[in-house]
Structure formats: C-alpha cells, structure tokens
Design an enzyme around this catalytic site. Structure first.
Site, PDB file in Angstrom:
ATOM      1  N   GLU A   1      12.881  19.533   9.213  1.00 33.89           N
ATOM      2  CA  GLU A   1      11.608  19.794   9.866  1.00 33.89           C
ATOM      3  C   GLU A   1      11.677  19.305  11.317  1.00 33.89           C
ATOM      4  O   GLU A   1      10.677  19.059  11.952  1.00 33.89           O
ATOM      5  CB  GLU A   1      10.437  19.185   9.110  1.00 33.89           C
ATOM      6  CG  GLU A   1      10.576  17.745   8.732  1.00 33.89           C
ATOM      7  CD  GLU A   1       9.373  17.257   7.936  1.00 33.89           C
ATOM      8  OE1 GLU A   1       8.268  17.278   8.488  1.00 33.89           O
ATOM      9  OE2 GLU A   1       9.553  16.850   6.781  1.00 33.89           O
TER      10      GLU A   1
ATOM     11  N   CYS B   1       9.170  17.776   3.822  1.00 35.11           N
ATOM     12  CA  CYS B   1      10.279  17.026   3.213  1.00 35.11           C
ATOM     13  C   CYS B   1      10.834  17.672   1.951  1.00 35.11           C
ATOM     14  O   CYS B   1      11.908  17.272   1.488  1.00 35.11           O
ATOM     15  CB  CYS B   1       9.823  15.612   2.858  1.00 35.11           C
ATOM     16  SG  CYS B   1       9.205  14.703   4.255  1.00 35.11           S
TER      17      CYS B   1
ATOM     18  N   HIS C   1      10.543  11.200  -3.602  1.00 36.28           N
ATOM     19  CA  HIS C   1      10.537  11.278  -2.136  1.00 36.28           C
ATOM     20  C   HIS C   1       9.996   9.932  -1.617  1.00 36.28           C
ATOM     21  O   HIS C   1       8.956   9.459  -2.086  1.00 36.28           O
ATOM     22  CB  HIS C   1       9.652  12.432  -1.656  1.00 36.28           C
ATOM     23  CG  HIS C   1       9.354  12.348  -0.183  1.00 36.28           C
ATOM     24  ND1 HIS C   1      10.370  12.314   0.751  1.00 36.28           N
ATOM     25  CD2 HIS C   1       8.191  12.244   0.511  1.00 36.28           C
ATOM     26  CE1 HIS C   1       9.829  12.202   1.965  1.00 36.28           C
ATOM     27  NE2 HIS C   1       8.518  12.153   1.841  1.00 36.28           N
TER      28      HIS C   1
HETATM   29  P1  HMG Z   1      -1.100   1.464   8.439  1.00 37.94           P
HETATM   30  O1  HMG Z   1      -2.540   1.623   8.738  1.00 37.94           O
HETATM   31  O2  HMG Z   1      -0.232   1.055   9.554  1.00 37.94           O
HETATM   32  O3  HMG Z   1      -0.822   0.395   7.322  1.00 37.94           O
HETATM   33  O4  HMG Z   1      -0.615   2.853   7.844  1.00 37.94           O
HETATM   34  P2  HMG Z   1      -1.812  -0.272   6.237  1.00 37.94           P
HETATM   35  O5  HMG Z   1      -2.786  -1.128   6.932  1.00 37.94           O
HETATM   36  O6  HMG Z   1      -2.317   0.792   5.299  1.00 37.94           O
HETATM   37  O7  HMG Z   1      -0.758  -1.197   5.506  1.00 37.94           O
HETATM   38  C1  HMG Z   1       0.295  -0.644   4.792  1.00 37.94           C
HETATM   39  C2  HMG Z   1       0.499  -1.487   3.521  1.00 37.94           C
HETATM   40  O8  HMG Z   1       0.897  -2.807   3.911  1.00 37.94           O
HETATM   41  C3  HMG Z   1      -0.772  -1.665   2.667  1.00 37.94           C
HETATM   42  O9  HMG Z   1      -0.311  -1.694   1.323  1.00 37.94           O
HETATM   43  C4  HMG Z   1      -1.286  -3.031   3.090  1.00 37.94           C
HETATM   44  O10 HMG Z   1      -2.090  -3.650   2.113  1.00 37.94           O
HETATM   45  C5  HMG Z   1       0.015  -3.774   3.285  1.00 37.94           C
HETATM   46  P3  HMG Z   1      -1.133  -0.961   0.147  1.00 37.94           P
HETATM   47  O11 HMG Z   1      -2.461  -1.582   0.128  1.00 37.94           O
HETATM   48  O12 HMG Z   1      -1.202   0.482   0.571  1.00 37.94           O
HETATM   49  O13 HMG Z   1      -0.300  -1.178  -1.071  1.00 37.94           O
HETATM   50  N1  HMG Z   1      -0.067  -4.937   4.188  1.00 37.94           N
HETATM   51  C6  HMG Z   1       0.477  -6.133   3.907  1.00 37.94           C
HETATM   52  N2  HMG Z   1       1.204  -6.568   2.847  1.00 37.94           N
HETATM   53  C7  HMG Z   1       1.646  -7.863   2.872  1.00 37.94           C
HETATM   54  N3  HMG Z   1       1.405  -8.714   3.901  1.00 37.94           N
HETATM   55  C8  HMG Z   1       0.693  -8.324   4.985  1.00 37.94           C
HETATM   56  C9  HMG Z   1       0.197  -6.983   5.009  1.00 37.94           C
HETATM   57  N4  HMG Z   1      -0.517  -6.245   5.908  1.00 37.94           N
HETATM   58  C10 HMG Z   1      -0.677  -5.006   5.385  1.00 37.94           C
HETATM   59  N5  HMG Z   1       0.472  -9.158   5.973  1.00 37.94           N
HETATM   60  C11 HMG Z   1       0.607   4.564   6.771  1.00 37.94           C
HETATM   61  C12 HMG Z   1       0.308   3.073   6.826  1.00 37.94           C
HETATM   62  C13 HMG Z   1       1.523   4.829   5.616  1.00 37.94           C
HETATM   63  C14 HMG Z   1      -0.701   5.335   6.590  1.00 37.94           C
HETATM   64  C15 HMG Z   1       1.280   4.973   8.109  1.00 37.94           C
HETATM   65  O14 HMG Z   1       2.500   4.315   8.252  1.00 37.94           O
HETATM   66  C16 HMG Z   1       1.504   6.462   8.255  1.00 37.94           C
HETATM   67  O15 HMG Z   1       0.626   7.204   8.698  1.00 37.94           O
HETATM   68  N6  HMG Z   1       2.745   6.942   7.901  1.00 37.94           N
HETATM   69  C17 HMG Z   1       3.097   8.360   8.033  1.00 37.94           C
HETATM   70  C18 HMG Z   1       2.540   9.190   6.912  1.00 37.94           C
HETATM   71  C19 HMG Z   1       3.234   8.917   5.594  1.00 37.94           C
HETATM   72  O16 HMG Z   1       4.333   8.410   5.536  1.00 37.94           O
HETATM   73  N7  HMG Z   1       2.569   9.315   4.502  1.00 37.94           N
HETATM   74  C20 HMG Z   1       3.135   9.164   3.171  1.00 37.94           C
HETATM   75  C21 HMG Z   1       2.721  10.276   2.218  1.00 37.94           C
HETATM   76  S1  HMG Z   1       2.993  11.873   2.923  1.00 37.94           S
HETATM   77  C22 HMG Z   1       4.710  12.113   2.784  1.00 37.94           C
HETATM   78  O17 HMG Z   1       5.381  11.407   2.098  1.00 37.94           O
HETATM   79  C23 HMG Z   1       5.293  13.236   3.569  1.00 37.94           C
HETATM   80  C24 HMG Z   1       6.079  12.869   4.808  1.00 37.94           C
HETATM   81  O18 HMG Z   1       7.336  12.325   4.441  1.00 37.94           O
HETATM   82  C25 HMG Z   1       6.242  14.084   5.716  1.00 37.94           C
HETATM   83  C26 HMG Z   1       6.788  15.371   5.122  1.00 37.94           C
HETATM   84  O19 HMG Z   1       6.627  15.736   3.971  1.00 37.94           O
HETATM   85  O20 HMG Z   1       7.327  16.081   5.940  1.00 37.94           O
HETATM   86  C27 HMG Z   1       5.385  11.810   5.643  1.00 37.94           C
END
Ligand code: HMG
Length: 445
Positions: A83, A120, A244
C-alpha cells in the site's frame, strides 16, 4: 489432493531503527511504558535513504531464490502486495523482476506480474491468487513469488507515528511446500469502512480509535464465516494464531475476543464458570447496552484468569516477538507474525509437523480473512535459515534528529537529500531517476 502452500519465506527489514521508549517517548513527553506495555512496541524499523519498497522486496526475494536454488524459469508469477506504491500504472513487481534479472542472469519474461491492493490484507490475497493459480493447474509446474513490502510511515504528529515500520516478506508458493499447507476453507468479514485510507496521498488519514473497532468487528465476522464452512473452532484445534499486527496491543484485544468466542459452549466455559460466571447471552437481556456492559465485565474477568493467560502465552505471545522490534509492516505484518511463531517454536526445539495455525489477516477499508495452515515436514530448516535476529541487530539506531531527517527524506512532498546512515552491502539500492520519471536500481556487492 496435492498440498499447496508456502514453501519458503524470507524477511528483509529496513536498515534503520527508532527506539520508541528511549528516543520517541521522551520527545513526545510520554511515559515509555505507553509504548512497551500499552502498544507493545520497543522499536520501529525504517528504510535508509537508498531503500524503498522495491529494494526491500528484491532483497528478500533474492535471498529466498538463492537459498532455495530457484532460477527465474521456476517462477510463473510475481505478485507484490503493497500500500506504498509510487506508480498508478507500472506495478512494483516489474521493478523487482528488473532487479532480480541483474543478478540471476536470466529473465522473467514468461511470468505473470501484478500488484495487489487492499490495505494490509493484500499480502494474504496474493497468497490466495497463487494458491488458486496452482490449484487451477495453470502453473506448468512452476511456483509463485509473493512479496509483501511496505514503508508504513505516518505524518509526523499523527497518533499512528508510534506504529510505523518498514520491511518486506518474500514467500515462494508451490506444490508440496516445505513450510505450511493452506486450507481450502476460508472465512471473510468485509464491509465498506472509512477508518484508514490514502486517497492519492502518501501518509494515511486515520481514525485510530475507530480503526481498532473496525478491526475487531471484521475479524469476528470472518471467524463466524470460517466456522460456517470449517465447523466450530476450539482452542485445542490450533497451536498458534498469527494475526495481522499493526502493534501487539491490537492483537491482545483481538485474541481476547477470539478466545471468548471459541470457548463458548465448551467445557472451558464450564470450567471457568465457578470463577467468573458464564458468558452473557443476548437473549437474557432486554436491551443492547446492558448486554454489552455484561460482556465487557465478563471479558475483563476472563482476561485475568490463569486459563486465559496460559492460552495467550502459548498461542499468541510467540507471534509477536518480531513485531515488537519492527512496528507495522502493513501487508507483511501477518506473515511476520507466522514466522515469529514458528521461529519461537523452533528455538524451543518443538516438533510442529502436522500442527495447525489459524491465520487472521486484516486490511483497513475493511476486510478480515481467516484460514488454517498445516505445518509441513521440513519446516525447521526453512525457519532455521532466517537471519532476522542478525538483521535486527545490525540496524543503525536513529537519534531524534536523524529520525526527522530520514522521515523528511522519504516524504514525497519534500525535496530533501540525506546522507545514508548505513553502507549497503550485498543488496539492491535506489540509484536515482530515469528519463521518464522511473526509479532505477542497482545491486551493490
Ligand atoms: P494513542 O492515542 O497514541 O494511544 O493511539 P492510547 O492513548 O490509546 O494508548 C495506547 C495504549 O497504551 C492503550 O492501551 C493505553 O491504555 C496504553 P489499551 O487501553 O488500548 O489496551 N497506555 C499505557 N500503558 C501502560 N503505561 C502507560 C500507558 N499510557 C497509555 N503509561 C492508536 C493509539 C493505536 C490509536 C494510534 O497509534 C494509531 O492511530 N495507530 C494507527 C492505526 C492503527 O494501527 N490501527 C489498528 C487497527 S487498523 C489496522 O490494523 C490496519 C492498519 O494496519 C492499516 C492497513 O490495513 O493498511 C493500520
């Protein structure tokens, strides 16, 4: 029926590394544990200035062909899943073939070449295409080269920046494979979704939180569809479940959901009932909200049980070891997860021949696919041949200033020249632009 599946696999990581807890988190003013514990990532891999999706794909493919003693005549298809393509007409596979022809001394003129796109999941779709081509008897005894290659970069400041990565996975698909046989049964969960897309732009537009919900919804749909053809899935049916992996924390959520689903109405649910109760059933609730609250409560309790944790440690955690060090490779991610599980089992001296993997692929936009794979005799030598640890150790570690520079250098909107951080050796490199704007490549001894 002759077995058809993956005969060999090679992994090529970008030559640079960004330490997430050590370098990225302090710059963002965040707790390093958000990365190591929350997202589950230690590092991202990045391409050096002379690397791109073609060099990484061609490097993985060259190693695979040399190791297996394959010549261009043995290959009837070259399909690249990506992609991160840079051309709307000429497929990446033509560039890769051009590179390989420089070192193999013969050509791929009779191989069908293409490029697959569906975020992906395109890597797995390319496996399907190869499988179907062989099953249809159109392969003339030849195999297919399937390569998943991506530079998964996000705009600076985007929440996705923490999950970046770059690398390629090359696979040879053939009859009588040495690694895994693919099942004919498959399940799909597919819907028109707007959570992650790149409308003719390099960096994605992402609704990160929603993308997580879409991943889970489509994956569940795919599992139900798979069960409708293959029968109910039980945790004892498979040894590993490579998903994935955009980041390991995503798989942690998917695994819990999958486990809840597959233990329903089994003796495992009965065994756990004394400790955490039985799973809530929709029929027992008057409204959806109350049902979902009860489900959430059950899942929170399930996650803490020893039984679930033991299953997760044995079945899911081994699929995440490479991903933790490289980030998201988009099309290659689920194939890295499979390799990671097999590598962990190999290092533990386990005999997996005849055992089953349940593969969960996913692409935003969105589609999930589930199929099973049976580990084949000879898998150990295929996995032993991987040099992924050496590659990961050899990466140059970026400082924050280096990171900003290399990110700009790979930004198609910017015209930035950066000195290379590493010295290429035994690999293809980007070698400038041709007269029609095409990219040129050369092999460096
Ligand atoms: P964010 O706002 O930076 O992070 O976005 P957050 O605040 O949601 O924190 C992430 C996790 O860390 C959470 O865990 C927090 O609690 C934890 P969860 O509650 O979800 O289990 N956390 C902590 N843990 C321990 N100690 C701490 C601490 N602070 C926070 N101090 C987000 C995270 C994934 C949304 C962002 O990185 C993003 O937008 N990523 C890109 C999109 C993505 O990867 N989506 C995944 C599903 S879609 C997919 O897989 C397809 C893709 O590969 C593309 C394709 O298909 O082409 C992306």
């Amino acid at each position: 029926m002759t077995a058809v599946g993956i005969d060999a696999i090679e992994i090529w990581t970008g030559n640079l590394k960004l330490d997430l807890p050590g370098t990225f988190a302090p710059q963002k003013g965040e707790d390093p544990e958000k990365y190591t514990k929350g997202l589950g990532l230690n590092a991202s891999s990045f391409p050096d200035s002379y690397e791109d999706i073609v060099t990484m794909a061609a490097n993985a493919a060259r190693r695979l062909m040399e190791r297996k003693g394959l010549e261009p005549d043995d290959i009837g298809r070259i399909d690249v899943a990506t992609e991160s393509a840079f051309d709307n007409s000429k497929p990446v596979s033509t560039y890769v073939a051009g590179c390989l022809e420089q070192v193999f001394g013969s050509d791929f003129h009779h191989a069908n070449k293409g490029e697959r796109k569906f975020a992906c999941i395109a890597g797995t779709q390319s496996l399907d295409d190869a499988y179907n081509w062989i099953r249809a008897g159109r392969n003339r005894g030849r195999g297919a080269l399937v390569i998943a290659t991506d530079t998964a970069l996000y705009a600076r400041g985007d929440a996705g920046e923490a999950t970046q990565g770059a690398g390629a996975v090359a696979m040879y698909i053939s009859e009588d494979p040495s690694l895994v046989e693919l099942s004919t049964d498959q399940g799909y969960g597919s819907a028109d979704e707007t959570d992650f897309l790149k409308p003719n732009q390099q960096f994605p537009s992402v609704d990160g939180k929603r993308s997580i919900q879409v991943y889970l919804a489509r994956m569940r749909e795919a599992l139900e569809d798979y069960e409708s053809v293959a029968g109910d899935v039980h945790p004892d049916d498979f040894t590993f479940a490579p998903f994935h992996t955009p980041f390991p924390g995503m798989v942690r959520r998917a695994a819990l959901l999958a486990y809840r689903h597959v233990i329903r109405d089994t003796s495992i649910e009965d065994d756990l009932a004394a400790e955490i109760g039985r799973q809530p059933r929709a029929e027992a609730f008057d409204d959806d909200e109350a049902y979902h609250d009860a489900l959430r409560e059950y899942m929170d309790a399930l996650k803490e049980t020893e039984r679930y944790q033991a299953w997760y440690d044995a079945t899911i955690d081994p699929t995440l070891t490479i991903s933790r060090e490289v980030g998201n490779w988009y099309t290659g991610s689920v194939h890295v997860a499979r390799a990671s599980a097999l590598k962990t089992a190999f290092e533990a001296g386990r005999d997996l021949t005849g055992e089953t993997l349940l593969i969960g692929s996913y692409g935003s936009g969105a589609q999930a696919e589930i199929h099973a794979e049976t580990v084949q005799e000879g898998w150990e030598s295929e996995i032993e041949a991987l040099d992924v640890d050496e590659q990961l150790d050899a990466r140059y570690e970026l400082s924050w200033a280096d990171y900003e520079e290399i990110h700009d250098a790979h930004n198609h909107e910017m015209d930035v020249d950066v000195e290379e951080f590493t010295t290429p050796s035994d690999e293809f490199v980007f070698d400038g632009w041709g007269r029609m704007g095409e990219r040129k490549y050369r092999y460096v001894e």
